[in-house]
Scaffold this active site. Structure first.
Site, PDB file in Angstrom:
ATOM      1  N   HIS A 102       0.916  -1.213   0.068  1.00 11.50           N
ATOM      2  CA  HIS A 102      -0.048   0.130  -0.018  1.00 11.50           C
ATOM      3  C   HIS A 102       0.928   1.073  -0.080  1.00 11.50           C
ATOM      4  O   HIS A 102       0.858   1.879   0.961  1.00 11.50           O
ATOM      5  CB  HIS A 102      -1.055  -0.018   1.096  1.00 11.50           C
ATOM      6  CG  HIS A 102      -2.122  -0.739   0.935  1.00 11.50           C
ATOM      7  ND1 HIS A 102      -2.999  -0.363   0.027  1.00 11.50           N
ATOM      8  CD2 HIS A 102      -2.773  -1.727   1.445  1.00 11.50           C
ATOM      9  CE1 HIS A 102      -4.141  -1.253  -0.130  1.00 11.50           C
ATOM     10  NE2 HIS A 102      -3.980  -2.064   0.886  1.00 11.50           N
ATOM     11  N   ASP A 107      -5.039   1.931   1.867  1.00  9.77           N
ATOM     12  CA  ASP A 107      -5.427   1.545   3.187  1.00  9.77           C
ATOM     13  C   ASP A 107      -5.775   2.469   4.309  1.00  9.77           C
ATOM     14  O   ASP A 107      -6.658   2.177   4.887  1.00  9.77           O
ATOM     15  CB  ASP A 107      -4.017   0.660   3.874  1.00  9.77           C
ATOM     16  CG  ASP A 107      -2.972   1.559   3.913  1.00  9.77           C
ATOM     17  OD1 ASP A 107      -2.814   2.444   3.062  1.00  9.77           O
ATOM     18  OD2 ASP A 107      -1.809   1.298   4.899  1.00  9.77           O
ATOM     19  N   TYR A 300      -7.509   8.172 -17.226  1.00  9.74           N
ATOM     20  CA  TYR A 300      -8.524   8.601 -16.622  1.00  9.74           C
ATOM     21  C   TYR A 300      -8.766  10.159 -17.028  1.00  9.74           C
ATOM     22  O   TYR A 300      -7.667  10.972 -17.247  1.00  9.74           O
ATOM     23  CB  TYR A 300      -7.918   8.627 -15.101  1.00  9.74           C
ATOM     24  CG  TYR A 300      -7.963   7.244 -14.497  1.00  9.74           C
ATOM     25  CD1 TYR A 300      -8.458   6.418 -14.928  1.00  9.74           C
ATOM     26  CD2 TYR A 300      -7.099   7.125 -13.367  1.00  9.74           C
ATOM     27  CE1 TYR A 300      -8.176   4.910 -14.581  1.00  9.74           C
ATOM     28  CE2 TYR A 300      -6.622   5.580 -12.726  1.00  9.74           C
ATOM     29  CZ  TYR A 300      -7.375   4.776 -13.401  1.00  9.74           C
ATOM     30  OH  TYR A 300      -7.301   3.432 -12.872  1.00  9.74           O
ATOM     31  N   GLU A 375       0.053   8.528  10.407  1.00  6.00           N
ATOM     32  CA  GLU A 375      -1.347   7.999  10.704  1.00  6.00           C
ATOM     33  C   GLU A 375      -2.133   9.096  11.775  1.00  6.00           C
ATOM     34  O   GLU A 375      -3.271   8.930  11.587  1.00  6.00           O
ATOM     35  CB  GLU A 375      -1.264   6.904  11.776  1.00  6.00           C
ATOM     36  CG  GLU A 375      -0.740   5.774  11.108  1.00  6.00           C
ATOM     37  CD  GLU A 375      -0.684   4.398  11.931  1.00  6.00           C
ATOM     38  OE1 GLU A 375      -0.749   3.199  11.297  1.00  6.00           O
ATOM     39  OE2 GLU A 375      -0.474   4.294  12.964  1.00  6.00           O
TER      40      GLU A 375
END
Length: 394
Positions: A102, A107, A300, A375
């Site tokens: 990841h 994630d 995209y 985090e």
């Protein structure tokens, strides 16, 4: 106040969500192979009493909160696939799957949206509308992408989605969120060029047509398209990142292949570039006596942020996080994102969640084997998304 309750609920679930993130990071799966990830998401949603449906031909997961309540539906989307990269970190929760990582933060996106679902589920009586949670596969599978697969299976209907919102971790400072109206990210395209010369002995180049020399001229000449053929106010990147040719030191090669990417953020530039690149290829090859094959693959589309929804999102960010938390971007980012397919169907807003701090300032590089996301951004992401939902349904 409701927003004070949100703060308490985010703190209540934060440790659990961080654990979810670490589990997902340790068990990454590639595009269209997110079988265990999808099953894990379904179980997490079922834990809090939400039904969840798996895609018939993809690993997407869809769940609704307050189905049938109110007149509007807001879709929140997270991507969940990983990249074919061997992880080179020292995390205790580093990838257990060789060659898969990841490295783009999906994630984190998935865990944030699961956190949002947990918080919103506790305050659903305060929300007069339906929230559709969408966990999307194959975002990294350019040019196909996973969004069109889910759209084809009806993710924007039953109930009809009125607006869509998503975020992506980015190398902005922790505690900030960046976005802009209209073009937010660029169209992401690929080019393939094969130069066909004529092989000969390297000691007698005059008997052949040197594909390597032709390729060298072409690579440098193509760069002038951006600087001389495109409006300077348009964001355009032309990068030739792969070249292959030659078999031996004393053999003049008859063929060289080149691959690269082209990013553009305006309709005008995106329309001009395919033909303009081929003009250069044709002319350079003619000068060197070579032939060519050329292919321009549209990937995209430009990710467009609806101005009205973006204004609401900006106001919500300022109200919940403070004015210093909002970064108003001047130009679109040159990255590509298949959320753009959703944005073509319904008015949408895509934003960047800052995840860079003193902890990771040297490793906060997306698509890198040492990518490290602070985090602390998880709490900010959950809080931001929940408050956007609250403000949207006011």
């Amino acid at each position: 106040m409701l927003k004070n309750k949100v703060e308490e609920l985010v703190d209540k679930y934060l440790d659990e969500v961080i654990s979810i993130r670490r589990y997902l990071h340790q068990n990454p799966e590639l595009s269209l192979k997110e079988f265990n990830t999808a099953e894990f998401i379904v179980k997490e949603l079922n834990k809090i009493g939400l039904d969840a449906q798996r895609g018939r031909e993809n690993n997407g997961v869809v769940s609704n909160l307050n189905l049938g309540k109110g007149k509007k539906t807001l879709m929140l989307r997270a991507d969940m696939d990983a990249l074919p990269i061997q992880e080179e970190t020292n995390f205790e929760f580093k990838s257990k799957n060789p060659g898969v990582m990841h490295a783009c933060g999906h994630d984190v996106h998935t865990s944030i949206l699961l956190g949002v679902s947990k918080v919103l589920n506790e305050i659903k009586d305060e929300i007069n509308g339906n929230v559709k949670f969408v966990f999307q596969p194959a975002e990294e599978n350019n040019p196909t992408g996973g969004a069109p697969l889910m759209i084809k299976e009806g993710v924007l209907e039953n109930p009809h989605v009125d607006n869509a919102v998503a975020l992506h971790v980015w190398d902005y400072p922790i505690g900030t969120i960046a976005l802009k109206p209209n073009a937010m990210m660029s169209e992401s395209n690929r080019i393939f060029i094969t130069i066909k010369g004529q092989a000969s002995h390297a000691s007698k180049p005059h008997e052949g047509h040197d594909a390597i020399v032709c390729a060298a001229y072409l690579i440098t000449q193509l760069q002038t398209i951006v600087s001389r053929a495109i409006d300077p106010s348009d964001v355009v990147v032309l990068t030739l990142s792969k070249i292959n040719g030659g078999v031996r030191y004393n053999v003049l090669p008859g063929e060289v292949s080149i691959e690269g990417t082209v990013r553009c953020s305006s309709v005008e530039a995106c329309e001009i570039l395919p033909d303009k690149i081929e003009e250069f290829v044709k002319d350079v090859c003619k000068i060197h006596g070579c032939d060519y094959e050329y292919k321009f693959n549209h990937g995209y589309p430009v990710t467009m942020n609806d101005p009205k929804l973006t204004k609401l999102v900006k106001k919500s960010i300022i109200n919940s996080m403070g004015e210093d938390s909002l970064i108003e971007m001047d130009n679109p980012d040159t990255g590509g994102e298949d959320f753009s397919f959703f944005a073509k169907e319904v008015p949408s807003c895509f934003m960047f969640l800052g995840c860079k701090s003193e902890k990771n300032e040297d490793t906060c590089i997306l698509h890198n084997s040492k990518f490290n996301c602070d985090e602390d951004c998880i709490k900010i992401g959950i809080k931001t998304m929940v408050n956007i939902v609250i403000d949207y349904f006011k």
